[in-house]
Enzyme design. Structure first.
Site, PDB file in Angstrom:
ATOM      1  N   LYS A   1       0.869  -1.182   0.000  1.00 26.69           N
ATOM      2  CA  LYS A   1       0.000   0.000   0.000  1.00 26.69           C
ATOM      3  C   LYS A   1       0.902   1.228   0.000  1.00 26.69           C
ATOM      4  CE  LYS A   1      -1.557   3.043   2.459  1.00 26.69           C
ATOM      5  NZ  LYS A   1      -1.517   4.187   1.515  1.00 26.69           N
TER       6      LYS A   1
ATOM      7  N   GLU B   1       9.673   1.303  10.468  1.00 25.39           N
ATOM      8  CA  GLU B   1      10.744   2.259  10.159  1.00 25.39           C
ATOM      9  C   GLU B   1      10.104   3.634  10.245  1.00 25.39           C
ATOM     10  OE1 GLU B   1      13.857   1.573   9.672  1.00 25.39           O
ATOM     11  OE2 GLU B   1      13.771  -0.595   9.423  1.00 25.39           O
TER      12      GLU B   1
ATOM     13  N   CYS C   1      14.074  10.862   6.270  1.00 27.02           N
ATOM     14  CA  CYS C   1      14.128  10.463   7.672  1.00 27.02           C
ATOM     15  C   CYS C   1      15.544  10.591   8.248  1.00 27.02           C
ATOM     16  CB  CYS C   1      13.645   9.021   7.814  1.00 27.02           C
ATOM     17  SG  CYS C   1      14.603   7.867   6.838  1.00 27.02           S
TER      18      CYS C   1
ATOM     19  N   GLU D   1      10.434  16.404  13.994  1.00 29.39           N
ATOM     20  CA  GLU D   1      11.112  16.150  12.714  1.00 29.39           C
ATOM     21  C   GLU D   1      10.508  17.164  11.743  1.00 29.39           C
ATOM     22  OE1 GLU D   1       9.581  12.606  10.864  1.00 29.39           O
ATOM     23  OE2 GLU D   1      11.535  12.152  10.037  1.00 29.39           O
TER      24      GLU D   1
HETATM   25  N1  LIG Z   1      12.772   5.143   9.152  1.00 24.57           N
HETATM   26  C1  LIG Z   1      12.703   5.104   7.835  1.00 24.57           C
HETATM   27  O1  LIG Z   1      13.284   4.265   7.161  1.00 24.57           O
HETATM   28  C2  LIG Z   1      11.873   6.119   7.110  1.00 24.57           C
HETATM   29  C3  LIG Z   1      12.009   6.233   5.721  1.00 24.57           C
HETATM   30  C4  LIG Z   1      11.207   7.146   5.035  1.00 24.57           C
HETATM   31  C5  LIG Z   1      10.279   7.921   5.739  1.00 24.57           C
HETATM   32  N2  LIG Z   1      10.185   7.784   7.078  1.00 24.57           N
HETATM   33  C6  LIG Z   1       9.246   8.624   7.830  1.00 24.57           C
HETATM   34  O2  LIG Z   1       8.022   8.777   7.106  1.00 24.57           O
HETATM   35  C7  LIG Z   1       7.429  10.023   7.442  1.00 24.57           C
HETATM   36  C8  LIG Z   1       7.023  10.741   6.174  1.00 24.57           C
HETATM   37  O3  LIG Z   1       6.277   9.957   5.355  1.00 24.57           O
HETATM   38  P1  LIG Z   1       4.675  10.075   5.295  1.00 24.57           P
HETATM   39  O4  LIG Z   1       4.232  11.475   5.531  1.00 24.57           O
HETATM   40  O5  LIG Z   1       4.251   9.377   4.052  1.00 24.57           O
HETATM   41  O6  LIG Z   1       4.263   9.239   6.566  1.00 24.57           O
HETATM   42  P2  LIG Z   1       2.798   8.808   7.010  1.00 24.57           P
HETATM   43  O7  LIG Z   1       2.980   8.072   8.283  1.00 24.57           O
HETATM   44  O8  LIG Z   1       1.833   9.921   6.982  1.00 24.57           O
HETATM   45  O9  LIG Z   1       2.337   7.823   5.858  1.00 24.57           O
HETATM   46  C9  LIG Z   1       3.019   6.624   5.591  1.00 24.57           C
HETATM   47  C10 LIG Z   1       2.036   5.628   5.001  1.00 24.57           C
HETATM   48  O10 LIG Z   1       0.981   5.415   5.934  1.00 24.57           O
HETATM   49  C11 LIG Z   1      -0.282   5.701   5.329  1.00 24.57           C
HETATM   50  N3  LIG Z   1      -1.151   6.313   6.331  1.00 24.57           N
HETATM   51  C12 LIG Z   1      -1.306   7.614   6.591  1.00 24.57           C
HETATM   52  N4  LIG Z   1      -2.190   7.798   7.588  1.00 24.57           N
HETATM   53  C13 LIG Z   1      -2.602   6.580   7.963  1.00 24.57           C
HETATM   54  C14 LIG Z   1      -3.496   6.108   8.961  1.00 24.57           C
HETATM   55  N5  LIG Z   1      -4.145   6.941   9.759  1.00 24.57           N
HETATM   56  N6  LIG Z   1      -3.663   4.780   9.086  1.00 24.57           N
HETATM   57  C15 LIG Z   1      -2.986   3.950   8.299  1.00 24.57           C
HETATM   58  N7  LIG Z   1      -2.131   4.329   7.324  1.00 24.57           N
HETATM   59  C16 LIG Z   1      -1.931   5.633   7.165  1.00 24.57           C
HETATM   60  C17 LIG Z   1       0.049   6.634   4.188  1.00 24.57           C
HETATM   61  O11 LIG Z   1      -0.946   6.592   3.188  1.00 24.57           O
HETATM   62  C18 LIG Z   1       1.373   6.091   3.714  1.00 24.57           C
HETATM   63  O12 LIG Z   1       1.191   4.984   2.886  1.00 24.57           O
HETATM   64  C19 LIG Z   1       8.491  10.757   8.222  1.00 24.57           C
HETATM   65  O13 LIG Z   1       8.201  10.700   9.581  1.00 24.57           O
HETATM   66  C20 LIG Z   1       9.765   9.995   7.916  1.00 24.57           C
HETATM   67  O14 LIG Z   1      10.781  10.114   8.870  1.00 24.57           O
HETATM   68  C21 LIG Z   1      10.935   6.902   7.781  1.00 24.57           C
HETATM   69  N1  LIG Z   2      17.043   8.077   3.064  1.00 25.54           N
HETATM   70  C1  LIG Z   2      16.365   7.016   3.735  1.00 25.54           C
HETATM   71  C2  LIG Z   2      14.892   7.071   3.610  1.00 25.54           C
HETATM   72  C3  LIG Z   2      14.363   8.014   4.624  1.00 25.54           C
HETATM   73  O1  LIG Z   2      13.499   8.828   4.410  1.00 25.54           O
HETATM   74  C4  LIG Z   2      16.904   5.686   3.251  1.00 25.54           C
HETATM   75  O2  LIG Z   2      17.956   5.665   2.656  1.00 25.54           O
HETATM   76  O3  LIG Z   2      16.297   4.688   3.520  1.00 25.54           O
END
Ligand SMILES: NC(=O)c1ccc[n+]([C@@H]2O[C@H](COP(=O)([O-])OP(=O)(O)OC[C@H]3O[C@@H](n4cnc5c(N)ncnc54)[C@H](O)[C@@H]3O)[C@@H](O)[C@H]2O)c1
Ligand SMILES: N[C@@H](CC=O)C(=O)O
Length: 493
Positions: A184, A259, A293, A390
């Site tokens: 998804k 993650e 992230c 963040e």
């Molecule tokens: N740790 C890592 O590897 C990593 C990598 C990339 C991004 N991130 C994190 O992701 C965040 C940014 O991405 P984002 O804005 O897409 O995150 P998000 O949590 O809003 O969304 C991520 C996913 O969850 C879904 N989603 C959103 N709301 C939901 C809900 N209420 N219930 C279920 N699913 C839901 C979204 O449609 C999307 O597919 C940042 O916090 C970033 O740090 C972490």
């Molecule tokens: N840069 C990260 C993604 C985080 O947003 C990665 O390499 O996985």
């Protein structure tokens, strides 16, 4: 020019979900537009599936699992390598799709396709090394050991900031382990996921093994979490949503890999060249317009070199070009949507109202509504949102510190624990910080830290589990213990 006319292979642009090898409309007729964040133009539409369609994807995956798990690891490896090669072959089209839906500069998008493909190659090979063990028996005339078996159907929920690599890092591990996946993607960036599905089909990955479902995120995720046939859930996204999914998965006791968000400190020691460290910090802060992230969220500079560092940082920052990611000279694309711009603005206003100094960041220069000019704030303190949250935007906050004890306390002053950067050449300081920093990943004198061999992941509220590396495939494997009794002894008795 429409998205498909920009592609050499227009069939990579799909506006349907992909279930059991079929391109699928929403049975309820609901749709959502997907926009180019740089121009605000609609790129296309995606169907919002109904709950029974998500269940149909699980039905398909359940059937397909039987054959897929029965393949030898080297047979699955061949399919995955074919998928990898197709990503390479269509790199330019995949990068164009990504830049249009996500906004990142085209060279960065090409880099992400390479990065995403590299996980497929890695796990294709790792799938051949899912060894069990032989256990010296404490039971007379018995042989003990373990087998590694695929956990079952895995649901993969992914974010918009890395629309391709966050899928392949999970999907390649799951597929190599013998598990079917239901992906998804974020609704902001579905087209990269759908292009991956098209290429998976061409690579000979069987129907029902790689599925992409689309819909209202909370609705779809709830169906996936409630579904007992889904055994593993791997999520990349915000800590807020990670908590919701963890709660929702509790009653079906799923294997969880989370993650989540980061709040990376970038620590600059007193002994480094301030210019070199400042240039590295700019790079760690502004990639993907700060929507990473791993982005350096809090820059902690030793007081003895603080002013010089700030000067070099501002100088390097002023050379960054903001604009449409399709333009070749652009360094920073737009933010993903208007809410992200509002959040960035509020964070800057909060910091300034609490005493931070706005050194750079004139928003009147922004080339469009979703663009945010890079901001430099100094005198940042732990009371400010720019410290605590963040920011996921091109907002750099700098704080001076006096000694190692103080910087360790400051760096750990967050609920997050994904990645930290350290710049110093003093081996004793390196070793102390490496051990004292409460982060899953610490990068010393290097901005680049990720890649297929790396166990990627965080501690504290940045998540659970590790992706990539030698252990990433374990998220999709169960250990089955066996005891073969009454075997007799070597002497035959
Ligand atoms: N740790 C890592 O590897 C990593 C990598 C990339 C991004 N991130 C994190 O992701 C965040 C940014 O991405 P984002 O804005 O897409 O995150 P998000 O949590 O809003 O969304 C991520 C996913 O969850 C879904 N989603 C959103 N709301 C939901 C809900 N209420 N219930 C279920 N699913 C839901 C979204 O449609 C999307 O597919 C940042 O916090 C970033 O740090 C972490
Ligand atoms: N840069 C990260 C993604 C985080 O947003 C990665 O390499 O996985």
């Amino acid at each position: 020019m429409t998205l498909s006319t920009r592609l050499s292979d227009p069939r990579l642009f799909r506006q349907y979900a992909y279930i059991n090898g079929k391109w699928t409309h929403g049975s309820g007729g609901r749709e959502e537009a997907v926009y180019d964040p740089a121009t605000g133009e609609a790129l296309g539409h995606i169907p919002l599936l109904e709950a029974e369609q998500i269940t149909a994807a699980v039905d398909a995956a359940e059937v397909a699992f039987v054959q897929w798990r029965a393949l030898r690891a080297d047979e699955r490896c061949e399919r995955l390598l074919a998928w990898h090669d197709l990503l390479q072959e269509h790199r330019e089209d995949l990068a164009i799709i990504m830049t249009l839906e996500q906004g990142k500069p085209l060279p960065d998008a090409r880099g992400e396709v390479e990065y995403g493909a590299s996980f497929i190659r890695w796990f294709a090979e790792e799938g051949k090394r899912t060894y069990g063990e032989t256990i010296p028996s404490h039971i007379p005339n018995a042989a003990l050991g373990t087998l590694k078996e695929p956990v079952g159907i895995a649901a993969l929920i992914t974010p918009w900031n890395f629309p391709l690599a966050m899928i392949t890092r999970k999907a390649a591990a799951a597929l190599a382990a013998g598990c079917p996946v239901i992906v998804k993607p974020a609704n902001e960036t579905p087209f990269s996921a759908l292009a991956l599905a098209e290429l998976a089909e061409r690579a000979g990955i069987p129907d029902g093994i790689f599925n992409v479902v689309l819909g209202d995120a909370p609705e779809v995720s709830k169906v996936l979490c409630d579904e007992p046939r889904i055994k593993a859930l791997s999520f990349t996204g915000s800590t807020r949503v990670g908590r919701i999914l963890m709660e929702q998965s509790a009653h079906t006791i799923k294997r969880l890999a989370l993650e989540l968000g980061g709040n990376a400190p970038f620590i600059v020691g007193p002994d480094v060249d301030p210019k070199e460290a400042a240039f590295a910090a700019v790079s760690a802060k502004f990639q993907t317009a700060g929507q990473d992230c791993l982005a350096a969220n809090r820059i902690l500079v030793h007081e003895s070199i603080h002013d010089e560092f700030v000067e070099h940082f501002a100088q390097r920052m002023s050379a960054l070009t903001v604009g449409n990611g399709l333009d070749s000279e652009v360094d920073l694309g737009p933010l993903i949507h208007a809410q992200a711009v509002e959040k960035a603005s509020a964070i800057v206003d909060d910091a300034v109202s609490r005493g931070a100094k706005l050194v750079m960041g004139d928003q009147s220069q922004a080339p469009g509504p979703n663009f945010f000019m890079p901001v430099l704030l100094t005198n940042v303190t732990p009371q400010m949102k720019v410290w605590k949250e963040e920011n996921f935007a091109p907002v750099a906050g700098i704080t001076a510190y006096a000694n190692d004890d103080e910087v360790i306390e400051l760096a750990n002053d967050t609920e997050y624990g994904l990645a930290a950067y350290v710049y110093t050449h003093d081996i004793r300081r390196i070793w102390r910080l490496l051990r004292a920093l409460e982060y899953g990943m610490v990068s010393v004198n290097s901005v680049k830290m990720t890649g297929p061999p790396v166990p990627f992941g965080g501690v504290k509220q940045s998540g659970l589990g590790r992706e990539g590396g030698a252990t990433g495939i374990d998220e999709y494997l169960e250990t089955k213990y066996y005891c073969l009794g009454a075997l007799g002894s070597v002497s035959g008795s």
